[in-house]
Scaffold this motif. Sequence first.
Motif, PDB file in Angstrom:
ATOM      1  N   ASP A 190       0.830  -1.208   0.000  1.00 28.60           N
ATOM      2  CA  ASP A 190       0.000   0.000   0.000  1.00 28.60           C
ATOM      3  C   ASP A 190       0.863   1.257   0.000  1.00 28.60           C
ATOM      4  OD1 ASP A 190      -2.385  -1.397  -0.061  1.00 28.60           O
ATOM      5  OD2 ASP A 190      -2.736  -1.232   2.106  1.00 28.60           O
ATOM      6  N   ALA A 191       1.921   1.257   0.806  1.00 26.95           N
ATOM      7  CA  ALA A 191       2.810   2.417   0.874  1.00 26.95           C
ATOM      8  C   ALA A 191       3.539   2.631  -0.454  1.00 26.95           C
ATOM      9  CB  ALA A 191       3.814   2.252   2.012  1.00 26.95           C
ATOM     10  N   ILE A 192       4.024   1.565  -1.049  1.00 28.71           N
ATOM     11  CA  ILE A 192       4.723   1.665  -2.339  1.00 28.71           C
ATOM     12  C   ILE A 192       3.776   2.219  -3.400  1.00 28.71           C
ATOM     13  CG2 ILE A 192       5.716   0.322  -4.243  1.00 28.71           C
ATOM     14  CD1 ILE A 192       6.878  -1.573  -2.052  1.00 28.71           C
ATOM     15  N   ILE A 193       2.571   1.701  -3.456  1.00 25.23           N
ATOM     16  CA  ILE A 193       1.607   2.136  -4.472  1.00 25.23           C
ATOM     17  C   ILE A 193       1.229   3.591  -4.272  1.00 25.23           C
ATOM     18  CG2 ILE A 193      -0.752   1.770  -5.311  1.00 25.23           C
ATOM     19  CD1 ILE A 193      -0.142  -1.296  -4.661  1.00 25.23           C
ATOM     20  N   LYS A 194       1.024   3.993  -3.028  1.00 27.43           N
ATOM     21  CA  LYS A 194       0.703   5.397  -2.751  1.00 27.43           C
ATOM     22  C   LYS A 194       1.842   6.316  -3.194  1.00 27.43           C
ATOM     23  CE  LYS A 194      -0.533   8.587   0.909  1.00 27.43           C
ATOM     24  NZ  LYS A 194      -0.717   8.802   2.324  1.00 27.43           N
ATOM     25  N   MET A 247       3.643  10.203  -7.974  1.00 28.90           N
ATOM     26  CA  MET A 247       4.590  10.620  -9.020  1.00 28.90           C
ATOM     27  C   MET A 247       3.885  10.916 -10.337  1.00 28.90           C
ATOM     28  SD  MET A 247       7.706   8.005  -8.614  1.00 28.90           S
ATOM     29  CE  MET A 247       8.249   7.432  -7.039  1.00 28.90           C
ATOM     30  N   MET A 248       2.657  10.417 -10.490  1.00 27.28           N
ATOM     31  CA  MET A 248       1.851  10.654 -11.686  1.00 27.28           C
ATOM     32  C   MET A 248       2.512  10.138 -12.962  1.00 27.28           C
ATOM     33  SD  MET A 248      -0.953  12.150 -10.631  1.00 27.28           S
ATOM     34  CE  MET A 248      -1.643  12.974 -12.033  1.00 27.28           C
ATOM     35  N   THR A 249       3.113   8.972 -12.913  1.00 24.61           N
ATOM     36  CA  THR A 249       3.661   8.355 -14.107  1.00 24.61           C
ATOM     37  C   THR A 249       2.600   7.460 -14.727  1.00 24.61           C
ATOM     38  OG1 THR A 249       4.534   6.490 -12.873  1.00 24.61           O
ATOM     39  CG2 THR A 249       6.021   8.350 -13.207  1.00 24.61           C
TER      40      THR A 249
END
Length: 77
Positions: free
Chosen positions: A53-57, A62-64
């Motif tokens: 969850d933290a990685i995905i957030k 970053m909006m890539t």
Amino acid sequence: MTCYLCNGNYKQSTTTHFVDLKKCMVIVKHVPCWECEQCGEIVYDDAVAERLDAIIKQVAEMMTEIAVVEYTDSKAA
């Protein structure tokens, strides 16, 4: 640990986790998991789920369009 789908046994493994956030696709490689030896069902323990969850957030901010990242245990990564 027994699989809730087929009653097979789980083994420790790694997997690639995919998330489609509509604005971007996140691919997290080498995620620790439990994989059913019989049907292939994947489950994560609580710590791994929280880290995912933290990685995905972090990646979503970053909006890539597409992000491929390595799973790390470190929250600073």
